[in-house]
Structures are given as structure tokens and as C-alpha cells.
Write a protein that holds these residues in place. Structure first.
Motif, short mmCIF file in Angstrom:
data_model
loop_
_atom_site.label_atom_id
_atom_site.label_comp_id
_atom_site.label_asym_id
_atom_site.label_seq_id
_atom_site.Cartn_x
_atom_site.Cartn_y
_atom_site.Cartn_z
N ASP A 71 0.83 -1.20 0.00
CA ASP A 71 0.00 0.00 0.00
C ASP A 71 0.87 1.26 0.00
N HIS A 72 0.44 2.19 -0.81
CA HIS A 72 1.11 3.50 -0.91
C HIS A 72 2.63 3.39 -0.98
N PHE A 73 3.05 2.48 -1.76
CA PHE A 73 4.50 2.25 -1.87
C PHE A 73 5.21 3.44 -2.47
N LYS A 74 4.54 4.08 -3.38
CA LYS A 74 5.12 5.28 -4.02
C LYS A 74 5.47 6.32 -2.95
N ILE B 240 6.28 5.68 0.15
CA ILE B 240 7.49 5.24 0.88
C ILE B 240 8.73 5.61 0.08
N ASN B 241 8.67 5.29 -1.19
CA ASN B 241 9.79 5.65 -2.09
C ASN B 241 10.07 7.14 -2.04
N ASP B 242 9.00 7.89 -2.17
CA ASP B 242 9.15 9.33 -2.24
C ASP B 242 9.67 9.91 -0.92
N1 LIG Z 1 11.94 1.25 -4.51
C1 LIG Z 1 11.33 0.61 -5.48
N2 LIG Z 1 10.20 1.10 -5.98
C2 LIG Z 1 9.52 0.43 -6.96
C3 LIG Z 1 10.00 -0.74 -7.51
N3 LIG Z 1 9.11 -1.16 -8.46
C4 LIG Z 1 8.11 -0.29 -8.51
N4 LIG Z 1 8.33 0.68 -7.59
C5 LIG Z 1 7.54 1.83 -7.29
O1 LIG Z 1 6.32 1.42 -6.75
C6 LIG Z 1 5.42 2.48 -6.92
C7 LIG Z 1 4.08 1.97 -7.21
O2 LIG Z 1 3.20 3.05 -7.10
P1 LIG Z 1 1.74 2.98 -7.45
O3 LIG Z 1 1.50 1.97 -8.55
O4 LIG Z 1 1.31 4.38 -7.73
O5 LIG Z 1 1.02 2.47 -6.17
P2 LIG Z 1 1.15 2.83 -4.63
O6 LIG Z 1 1.97 4.03 -4.49
O7 LIG Z 1 1.72 1.57 -3.95
O8 LIG Z 1 -0.27 3.07 -4.24
P3 LIG Z 1 -1.35 1.99 -4.10
O9 LIG Z 1 -0.92 0.74 -4.82
O10 LIG Z 1 -2.49 2.57 -4.79
O11 LIG Z 1 -1.49 1.73 -2.65
C8 LIG Z 1 5.98 3.33 -8.02
O12 LIG Z 1 6.33 4.60 -7.53
C9 LIG Z 1 7.19 2.58 -8.50
O13 LIG Z 1 8.22 3.46 -8.89
C10 LIG Z 1 11.22 -1.23 -7.03
O14 LIG Z 1 11.74 -2.26 -7.46
N5 LIG Z 1 11.82 -0.56 -6.01
#
Ligand SMILES: Nc1nc2c(ncn2[C@@H]2O[C@H](COP(=O)(O)OP(=O)(O)OP(=O)(O)O)[C@@H](O)[C@H]2O)c(=O)[nH]1
Length: 557
Positions: free
Chosen positions: A428-431, A433-435
């Protein structure tokens, strides 16, 4: 000095054997080196030849000595002396065998210092057996030998001139004899000077150079008389008789011939006697004293026959001995050749074996290389397979391979009509976390989530795969959606409990779950995937961090 004493005894052994013996008696044999002891023993035996006058005994001593000592210069000297005695005794088989042993011994060892003595011995031996060519060839070895003294040169020159006069008279002149006379005179070896004068006179008379011969007769007489050796005296008297015959002075010729008979009363030197009787017979006949002539002629015939018989016997014995030796040598040759053949054969076999070993070695090498290559190929294949099937970051199956495995499980399940469930998990909301914490922390979260899922799926026949960036799938054989839901709840709680302390930040990790089973979606992979996706979408839609199951009529929350 013991060595100097030994050398003195050595040099005196012929000229003064008594004195030489005295010196040896004063010497402590045991204080000498081993080679010097051999020389000491050799001189002792050599002297005994003169002291005891028992040739048989001396010969036995030499034989025992030769057997006892190892190859050495003293052995060469002993064999040379033994050769002289054996030939003198007419032991031809032993003599010829000795010649062959002696020459092979000289080839084996460094006998440099004693070689001239040995060559002298061989020259005299070949003289005795009337092989002038061999005598000459050994004489020539002496002329060029650096260890040869004027003593050796004198004997070699004397014998060469004598033998050439017999075998190739055209090749020599008076000078050859004069050279020998001069050299032998300087040594001094008066016996050989006298011998050379006689030989020269014989040579001159043979070519009818009477005037020249007459001119040196008185000089020759001086030297021969000084020696006082019956044989030399008799031959010189005969020469004088011949010269008088040539000068047509029969009375004087007769006187000299009669002196020959007197000089050799024991009839030891028959050749001179025979010629003397012949001269006497001729002169008597010329003077018409026929009775006298008949008597001389009779003596002449008798002695001639006896000498002839003696010569024939000797020559036969020599021929036989030479023949025996040649036969023996050719037998040895044959054996040598056989041995050579055998050793060549065994070499060949060895070579065959080694080339066989080489072939085997090469074959083994090829096998080892093939094994290595196939091992490498399999490793590469494995590696390629790993790369093609595995997600780099988390080490679990990638989407493609996960699909493949799922398909296989579905096919099997369809056959056995068992249930299969599929769980999709999306963070969830992985983006965010990355950001908020950076991509590296995002990666850390992905790895951490997989670790917890793996711990739960281990040893349950389940397969886990990364099906998207932050999306995972778990396929559960023999599981319906109810059991899968329980399991998914476990997973959800585990993820929720992930402690982010290690990242240096504190935040919550949660995931949404979508489940589909074959009971609702059927055994088609795409359908099952779509159904699970749909259920996941529902989880997101209804607030995340939850589990939804797909039902063909509705989505179960
Ligand atoms: N750090 C990292 N980020 C990744 C990787 N693969 C995908 N992502 C990131 O995962 C994020 C997925 O974001 P979204 O598809 O918008 O979904 P979300 O932010 O998890 O939001 P929801 O799924 O709606 O809860 C993107 O920002 C990708 O850049 C990876 O291997 N490593």
C-alpha cells in the motif's frame, strides 16, 4: 720417497733385475697407493722371469695377477709382458686372445703412459706371427704417441724397417735403417744397433748392392761383436760368406760359412745354418769335391726339411688360433647383434606402451575436458535459467516463471480435481514510501516483505513470485479460497508487523490481498490471474490492508 724408489726399480727391471729386486725388498709395499701396489706386483713378476728362469711359473703368475686386479695401466703392462712370453712359448690361442683382450682394455681405460709399451709388445708379436702389416701399423702408432720415449721409437723404427724390407722393399731405403741405428745408438740400445746393421746388410744383399754392403761390414762387425749374441754373430758371418761368394772369393766364403756352423753349434738358428750349408755345398761342388758337396747338401736338406716342418707346424698353429679367435669374435658379434636386436625390440615395445599411454592420456584429457565443458554448460544453463526465472532484488520467481509454475500446478490440479488458490499481494502506498524515504528504503521494504512471506510459505508446497513492481503472487495447491483467506490474513498481519527501525525511519508497511480459487475462476491461468486481480482491486478500493476473495457473483470482503 717410496714413489721415487718404485720408479727406480721400474727403470732397472730389465737392465739390472737384481738391483731392482733389492729396491723392492727395501720398500714397504703397504705404504704405497693402490695403483702403485699394482705396479710393485707387476715389477716383482717381471723380475722373477730372469731370477727363476721358469717361464711356465711366470706365465701362471701373470695370469693370476691379471685376474686379480681391476682395469689399470699395470694390467696393460702385465698383459703386454704375458703376450711376449706366450708367443715365445708358442701358445698361439692364448696369445691371440691376449691381443684382443689387451686392445679392448686399452680402449676402455686411459692407459696413456703405458700405451707405447703395449704397442711395442704388439709390434714384436705381429713380427713373430709374420703379419708385417699389423706390425707396421702398431709401429706407426708409436711414432705419433706423445708418451713414447726414444726407447719405444728405436724398437718401432727397427721393426718397421725390418717388416717393410719384407713386405714392401720398394718403399724403403738404407736411410730407414740408418735412422734406426742413430736413434737406437742414442738411447743407447746397442742390441738394436747391431740388429739394424744386420738387417741393413740383408736388405743390401737382397738387392745385390754388394759394394755398398762391403763398405759397412767392418762397422757392423764392431757392433755385433760388442753384443756377443749367438744369433747376431751367426747371421753376420753368413752375410760375410754371401759377400765373399758375390766377390768370387770361394775360399774366404767357405771360411765364413764354416764359422757360421761353429757359432751355432747347438743348431738353434737354423736359417743361418741352412744358408751356410748351401754355400758350402756349392763351393765344394765348384771345387769338384763331390763327396764333400754331397755331405753338405745332405745336411742342408735335413735342416731345411726340419725347419720347414717347424715352420709349417707353427704357421698351422697360428692359423688355427687366429681362426678360433675369429670364430669366437664373430660369435660374440652375433650375440651382440642379438642383444642389440632384443634391446631394440624392447625399446620398440616400450615406445608402443608409452605412445599407448599417451593416447590413453589424451583420451582421458578429452573426457575430462568434455565433462568440464558439460559441467560449465550446465552451470551456464542454470545461471541463465536463474537469470531468466528469478527476480534480482528479492531472489524469488519473476512473473514469467511464476506463471509457468502456476500453470503446471493448475494442470495437475485439474487432473486430480483438487482446488488451487491464488493470492495477489500489493504493497500500500508504496510510491509514498519511495518518495518519502528514498528508493533504497523502498527496496529494503520489498526484500523484507518477501522474507516474511517466504518464512510463511516455506515447506507448504506453495510458490511465490514477484508479479509486478510492488506486487507479489502466491499459488497454493490443494487449497480453496477459505483456507487461502486464513493464510492471507497471516501474511497481512506479518507484513503489518515489519519493523522499519533498520532503515533509520519509522513508518508502517501494509499490503492489500486479492484471492481467487479454481472453484470460482476455473483452471485457466489467465482467468485465475484476472480474478485475483479483481479481488485485489476490491481490497484497495475498500481501504487497503485487507483481504478480499473473488466470487463469481460477488466479491467476498
Ligand atoms: N523502490 C522501489 N520502488 C519500486 C520498484 N518497483 C516499482 N516501484 C515503485 O512502486 C510504486 C508503485 O506506485 P503505485 O502503482 O502508484 O502504487 P502505490 O503508491 O503503492 O499506491 P497503491 O498501490 O495505490 O497503494 C511506483 O512509484 C514505482 O516506482 C522497485 O523495485 N523498487
Amino acid at each position: 720417497d717410496t714413489n721415487a724408489m718404485l720408479e727406480e726399480a721400474d727403470s732397472l727391471r730389465l737392465a739390472d733385475p737384481k738391483k731392482a729386486k733389492q729396491i723392492l725388498d727395501d720398500l714397504d709395499r703397504e705404504s704405497l697407493g693402490i695403483e702403485e701396489q699394482y705396479t710393485y706386483d707387476y715389477i716383482t713378476i717381471y723380475i722373477s722371469t730372469f731370477m727363476e728362469q721358469n717361464l711356465g711359473k711366470t706365465i701362471k703368475r701373470y695370469e693370476a695377477f691379471i685376474k686379480r686386479i681391476p682395469d689399470s695401466p699395470a694390467k696393460v703392462r702385465a698383459m703386454t709382458s704375458l703376450l711376449g712370453l706366450s708367443a715365445y712359448k708358442g701358445h698361439w690361442p692364448r696369445s691371440f686372445a691376449l691381443v684382443s683382450e689387451l686392445t679392448s682394455l686399452m680402449n676402455r681405460i686411459d692407459a696413456h703412459e703405458v700405451e707405447p709399451d703395449a704397442y711395442n709388445g704388439l709390434v714384436l708379436f705381429y713380427n713373430e706371427v709374420e703379419q708385417p702389416d699389423m706390425a707396421i701399423s702398431y709401429a706407426q702408432k708409436i711414432f705419433s704417441h706423445p708418451a713414447a720415449t726414444s726407447y719405444h721409437q728405436c724398437i718401432a723404427l727397427t721393426e718397421q724397417a725390418f717388416n717393410l724390407a719384407i713386405s714392401e722393399p720398394a718403399k724403403i731405403s738404407d736411410d730407414d735403417f740408418y735412422d734406426a741405428i742413430e736413434l737406437c745408438g742414442a738411447v743407447p740400445l746397442p742390441y738394436y744397433v747391431a740388429v739394424n746393421y744386420n738387417n741393413l746388410l740383408d736388405f743390401l744383399i737382397d738387392k745385390q748392392a754388394y759394394t755398398e754392403a762391403s763398405l759397412i761390414v767392418s762397422e757392423a762387425t764392431k757392433h755385433v761383436e760388442a753384443i756377443d749374441f749367438k744369433y747376431l754373430t751367426a747371421s753376420l758371418l753368413l752375410i760375410k760368406a754371401k759377400l765373399k761368394v758375390a766377390a768370387s772369393e770361394p775360399e774366404q766364403a767357405k771360411q765364413y760359412a764354416l764359422q757360421v756352423l761353429e757359432a751355432d753349434a747347438d743348431k738353434e738358428y737354423r736359417e743361418s745354418l741352412i744358408s751356410a750349408y748351401s754355400i758350402l755345398a756349392n763351393i765344394a761342388a765348384e771345387q769338384q769335391q763331390y763327396e764333400q758337396a754331397y755331405e753338405y747338401e745332405k745336411k742342408h736338406r735335413e735342416l731345411s726339411v726340419s725347419l720347414y716342418n717347424q715352420k709349417v707346424t707353427k704357421s698351422l698353429a697360428i692359423q688355427e688360433a687366429r681362426f678360433d679367435l675369429q670364430a669366437k669374435e664373430s660369435q660374440i658379434d652375433l650375440l651382440d647383434k642379438k642383444n642389440q636386436l632384443l634391446s631394440t625390440e624392447s625399446k620398440l615395445v616400450k615406445e608402443q606402451i608409452s605412445s599407448m599411454l599417451l593416447v590413453i592420456g589424451l583420451a582421458l584429457l578429452v573426457v575430462v575436458m568434455l565433462l568440464f565443458w558439460s559441467y560449465r554448460a550446465r552451470k551456464t544453463q542454470k545461471r541463465l535459467h536463474y537469470l531468466a526465472s528469478t527476480d534480482h532484488l528479492t531472489g524469488i520467481n519473476n512473473r514469467g516463471y511464476f506463471s509457468e509454475k502456476s500453470k503446471a500446478i493448475l494442470t495437475n490440479a485439474e487432473k486430480s480435481e483438487s482446488s488451487v488458490s491464488l493470492i495477489f499481494i500489493d504493497l500500500d502506498h508504496f510510491k509514498t514510501i519511495n518518495d518519502a524515504y528514498g528508493h533504497k528504503v523502498g527496496d529494503w521494504v520489498l526484500v523484507k516483505v518477501v522474507e516474511s512471506l517466504k518464512a510463511l510459505t516455506a515447506a507448504k508446497g506453495m510458490q511465490i513470485g514477484r508479479v509486478g513492481g510492488e506486487e507479489f503472487g502466491i499459488i497454493l495447491p490443494d487449497t480453496d479460497s477459505i483456507a487461502a483467506k486464513d493464510f492471507a490474513e497471516q501474511c497481512r498481519e506479518t507484513i503489518q508487523k515489519i519493523d522499519t527501525f533498520d532503515t533509520g525511519s519509522h513508518f508502517q508497511v501494509t499490503a492489500s490481498f486479492g484471492i481467487a480459487d479454481t472453484g470460482e475462476a476455473g483452471y485457466n491461468l489467465d482467468n485465475l490471474f484476472s480474478a485475483a486481480d479483481l479481488a485485489l482491486y476490491q481490497s484497495k478500493k475498500y481501504g487497503r490492508n485487507r483481504v478480499c476473495c473473488y466470487q463469481s457473483d460477488k466479491i467476498d470482503l
